[in-house]
Scaffold this motif. Structure first.
Motif, PDB file in Angstrom:
ATOM      1  N   THR A  57     -14.581  -4.293  14.615  1.00  0.00           N
ATOM      2  CA  THR A  57     -14.456  -5.747  14.717  1.00  0.00           C
ATOM      3  C   THR A  57     -15.148  -6.312  15.950  1.00  0.00           C
ATOM      4  O   THR A  57     -15.381  -7.521  16.018  1.00  0.00           O
ATOM      5  CB  THR A  57     -12.974  -6.149  14.741  1.00  0.00           C
ATOM      6  OG1 THR A  57     -12.288  -5.395  15.754  1.00  0.00           O
ATOM      7  CG2 THR A  57     -12.307  -5.893  13.394  1.00  0.00           C
ATOM      8  N   ILE A  58     -15.476  -5.475  16.911  1.00  0.00           N
ATOM      9  CA  ILE A  58     -16.149  -5.943  18.131  1.00  0.00           C
ATOM     10  C   ILE A  58     -17.602  -5.468  18.168  1.00  0.00           C
ATOM     11  O   ILE A  58     -18.524  -6.258  18.365  1.00  0.00           O
ATOM     12  CB  ILE A  58     -15.408  -5.458  19.398  1.00  0.00           C
ATOM     13  CG1 ILE A  58     -13.989  -6.033  19.426  1.00  0.00           C
ATOM     14  CG2 ILE A  58     -16.163  -5.857  20.664  1.00  0.00           C
ATOM     15  CD1 ILE A  58     -13.129  -5.491  20.526  1.00  0.00           C
ATOM     16  N   GLN A 111     -16.322  -1.518  24.958  1.00  0.00           N
ATOM     17  CA  GLN A 111     -15.078  -2.197  24.609  1.00  0.00           C
ATOM     18  C   GLN A 111     -14.123  -2.327  25.793  1.00  0.00           C
ATOM     19  O   GLN A 111     -13.102  -3.008  25.688  1.00  0.00           O
ATOM     20  CB  GLN A 111     -14.390  -1.447  23.461  1.00  0.00           C
ATOM     21  CG  GLN A 111     -15.167  -1.541  22.156  1.00  0.00           C
ATOM     22  CD  GLN A 111     -14.602  -0.654  21.070  1.00  0.00           C
ATOM     23  OE1 GLN A 111     -13.689   0.135  21.310  1.00  0.00           O
ATOM     24  NE2 GLN A 111     -15.128  -0.786  19.865  1.00  0.00           N
ATOM     25  N   CYS A 112     -14.461  -1.688  26.916  1.00  0.00           N
ATOM     26  CA  CYS A 112     -13.629  -1.763  28.124  1.00  0.00           C
ATOM     27  C   CYS A 112     -14.418  -2.345  29.294  1.00  0.00           C
ATOM     28  O   CYS A 112     -14.161  -2.030  30.468  1.00  0.00           O
ATOM     29  CB  CYS A 112     -13.093  -0.369  28.485  1.00  0.00           C
ATOM     30  SG  CYS A 112     -12.103   0.408  27.201  1.00  0.00           S
ATOM     31  N   ASN A 114     -14.589  -5.308  30.764  1.00  0.00           N
ATOM     32  CA  ASN A 114     -13.865  -6.075  31.785  1.00  0.00           C
ATOM     33  C   ASN A 114     -13.085  -5.163  32.713  1.00  0.00           C
ATOM     34  O   ASN A 114     -13.066  -5.365  33.932  1.00  0.00           O
ATOM     35  CB  ASN A 114     -12.921  -7.088  31.116  1.00  0.00           C
ATOM     36  CG  ASN A 114     -13.662  -8.174  30.381  1.00  0.00           C
ATOM     37  OD1 ASN A 114     -14.835  -8.430  30.648  1.00  0.00           O
ATOM     38  ND2 ASN A 114     -12.999  -8.821  29.438  1.00  0.00           N
ATOM     39  N   GLU A 167      -8.567  -1.714  26.756  1.00  0.00           N
ATOM     40  CA  GLU A 167      -9.616  -2.379  25.967  1.00  0.00           C
ATOM     41  C   GLU A 167      -9.574  -3.883  26.220  1.00  0.00           C
ATOM     42  O   GLU A 167      -8.501  -4.465  26.425  1.00  0.00           O
ATOM     43  CB  GLU A 167      -9.450  -2.080  24.476  1.00  0.00           C
ATOM     44  CG  GLU A 167      -8.190  -2.604  23.829  1.00  0.00           C
ATOM     45  CD  GLU A 167      -6.964  -1.729  24.020  1.00  0.00           C
ATOM     46  OE1 GLU A 167      -5.884  -2.090  23.510  1.00  0.00           O
ATOM     47  OE2 GLU A 167      -7.084  -0.677  24.683  1.00  0.00           O
ATOM     48  N   ASP A 168     -10.738  -4.523  26.208  1.00  0.00           N
ATOM     49  CA  ASP A 168     -10.831  -5.954  26.500  1.00  0.00           C
ATOM     50  C   ASP A 168     -10.130  -6.795  25.437  1.00  0.00           C
ATOM     51  O   ASP A 168      -9.470  -7.782  25.753  1.00  0.00           O
ATOM     52  CB  ASP A 168     -12.306  -6.381  26.592  1.00  0.00           C
ATOM     53  CG  ASP A 168     -13.043  -5.677  27.715  1.00  0.00           C
ATOM     54  OD1 ASP A 168     -12.373  -5.140  28.614  1.00  0.00           O
ATOM     55  OD2 ASP A 168     -14.286  -5.675  27.691  1.00  0.00           O
ATOM     56  N   ASN A 169     -10.327  -6.427  24.192  1.00  0.00           N
ATOM     57  CA  ASN A 169      -9.782  -7.204  23.082  1.00  0.00           C
ATOM     58  C   ASN A 169      -8.692  -6.395  22.398  1.00  0.00           C
ATOM     59  O   ASN A 169      -8.940  -5.298  21.903  1.00  0.00           O
ATOM     60  CB  ASN A 169     -10.899  -7.544  22.080  1.00  0.00           C
ATOM     61  CG  ASN A 169     -10.475  -8.566  21.053  1.00  0.00           C
ATOM     62  OD1 ASN A 169      -9.363  -8.518  20.535  1.00  0.00           O
ATOM     63  ND2 ASN A 169     -11.372  -9.492  20.730  1.00  0.00           N
ATOM     64  N   LYS A 170      -7.488  -6.944  22.362  1.00  0.00           N
ATOM     65  CA  LYS A 170      -6.365  -6.219  21.762  1.00  0.00           C
ATOM     66  C   LYS A 170      -6.412  -6.244  20.243  1.00  0.00           C
ATOM     67  O   LYS A 170      -5.659  -5.525  19.588  1.00  0.00           O
ATOM     68  CB  LYS A 170      -5.034  -6.798  22.259  1.00  0.00           C
ATOM     69  CG  LYS A 170      -4.914  -6.860  23.781  1.00  0.00           C
ATOM     70  CD  LYS A 170      -5.213  -5.521  24.444  1.00  0.00           C
ATOM     71  CE  LYS A 170      -5.175  -5.622  25.965  1.00  0.00           C
ATOM     72  NZ  LYS A 170      -5.604  -4.380  26.630  1.00  0.00           N
ATOM     73  N   HIS A 171      -7.287  -7.064  19.657  1.00  0.00           N
ATOM     74  CA  HIS A 171      -7.457  -7.100  18.202  1.00  0.00           C
ATOM     75  C   HIS A 171      -8.718  -6.310  17.843  1.00  0.00           C
ATOM     76  O   HIS A 171      -9.659  -6.832  17.256  1.00  0.00           O
ATOM     77  CB  HIS A 171      -7.551  -8.544  17.700  1.00  0.00           C
ATOM     78  CG  HIS A 171      -6.334  -9.362  17.995  1.00  0.00           C
ATOM     79  ND1 HIS A 171      -5.180  -9.273  17.246  1.00  0.00           N
ATOM     80  CD2 HIS A 171      -6.078 -10.259  18.980  1.00  0.00           C
ATOM     81  CE1 HIS A 171      -4.265 -10.093  17.754  1.00  0.00           C
ATOM     82  NE2 HIS A 171      -4.787 -10.695  18.796  1.00  0.00           N
ATOM     83  N   ASN A 172      -8.699  -5.050  18.212  1.00  0.00           N
ATOM     84  CA  ASN A 172      -9.855  -4.174  18.059  1.00  0.00           C
ATOM     85  C   ASN A 172      -9.556  -3.162  16.953  1.00  0.00           C
ATOM     86  O   ASN A 172      -8.669  -2.322  17.100  1.00  0.00           O
ATOM     87  CB  ASN A 172     -10.121  -3.467  19.393  1.00  0.00           C
ATOM     88  CG  ASN A 172     -11.362  -2.594  19.352  1.00  0.00           C
ATOM     89  OD1 ASN A 172     -12.114  -2.605  18.384  1.00  0.00           O
ATOM     90  ND2 ASN A 172     -11.572  -1.819  20.407  1.00  0.00           N
TER      91      ASN A 172
END
Length: 277
Positions: A57-58, A111-112, A114, A167-172
């Motif tokens: 998704t990312i 994905q990490c 940040n 991970e930057d986005n928790k909806h990954n």
């Protein structure tokens, strides 16, 4: 017992996806360094099953895997969607003050971003596999090194988790496909339960060729959930179209395939399977 070929080591996301998809069943994982090796194992042993990531998704689609899937001649019999969570881990003797390098797959590092930006003293080092990074650190006792992987991989290899959910986005989420030799496909998925299909085709270099195909799919109430184009090597400005569709009527779906076939070139049904919720 089912034998599953995966890219990566034990504790990888392919490992986790395999156990979740075949929950409650006995499975044996065959760990491969590359996706090419995954399909080579299935070619050599038609009883083997391939589990491969196809999109995130990312990070988006894994374009090379689409081509490998098409060229392999295997049949997609299922899909699985996995929530991706990353941790940073190291040897028990290390801590934040001693870590100089962090190793992981390039997608995991991306994905990490940040988190890593807040630790500029750590050198980012790309490798082939998240769990493989953890395994290497444990096996070679690499002091001052950390790995980004799933927490279960850290536990498997005896590493200490410094921080979880980095991970930057928790909806990954990553979507995986389950593929096998065509002669084994019917044993792994009941055709009457299928409601999703993956197709690949090329089109004549004519005005409105793609629009005509989409119009026919719409007429038969076929819902296109994804379309991905890839250039055909050696044929400038010509493309292969990888399409996922869902349907609630198998007969109407079959009729739509018959209707679009004359409008396409090299149409192949990669697989018909049950959609993952």
């Amino acid at each position: 017992m089912k034998r599953i070929a995966i890219q990566g080591q034990l504790g990888s996301f392919h490992d986790i996806a395999s156990h979740q998809y075949f929950e409650g069943e006995q499975i044996q994982l065959v760990c491969c360094d590359t996706f090419e090796q995954v399909f080579e194992n299935v070619r050599r042993d038609p009883t083997m099953i391939a589990m491969l990531a196809i999109e995130n998704t990312i990070a988006g689609s894994l374009l090379h895997n689409y081509e490998l899937l098409r060229q392999s001649g295997t049949t997609v019999v299922g899909e699985h969607k996995l929530h991706i969570e990353h941790c940073i881990c190291c040897l028990p003797e290390d801590d934040w003050t001693t870590i100089r390098e962090v190793h992981s797959h390039p997608v995991a590092l991306q994905q990490c971003r940040n988190f890593l930006a807040n630790h500029p003293d750590m050198k980012n080092v790309e490798c082939d596999d998240t769990a493989g990074a953890a395994q290497y650190i444990a096996n070679h006792q690499c002091r001052g090194w950390a790995a980004i992987c799933h927490a279960s991989a850290a536990e498997l290899y005896g590493l200490k988790v410094l921080e979880n959910s980095i991970e930057d986005n928790k909806h990954n989420f990553t979507r995986f496909l389950v593929a096998t030799a065509p002669q084994k496909a019917d044993f792994l998925r009941p055709l009457e339960k299928t409601n999703k299909s993956s197709l690949v085709f090329s089109l004549p270099h004519e005005e409105g060729s793609l629009s005509k195909v989409l119009t026919i799919l719409s007429f038969y109430n076929i819902n296109m959930t994804k379309i991905q184009s890839l250039p055909i090597i050696g044929h400038e400005w010509e493309y292969m179209f990888y399409v996922d569709v869902t349907y609630n009527n198998l007969t109407r779906y079959r009729q739509s395939i018959d209707a679009i076939t004359p409008l396409t070139k090299e149409l192949t049904i990669l697989g018909e399977y049950e959609e993952c919720a």
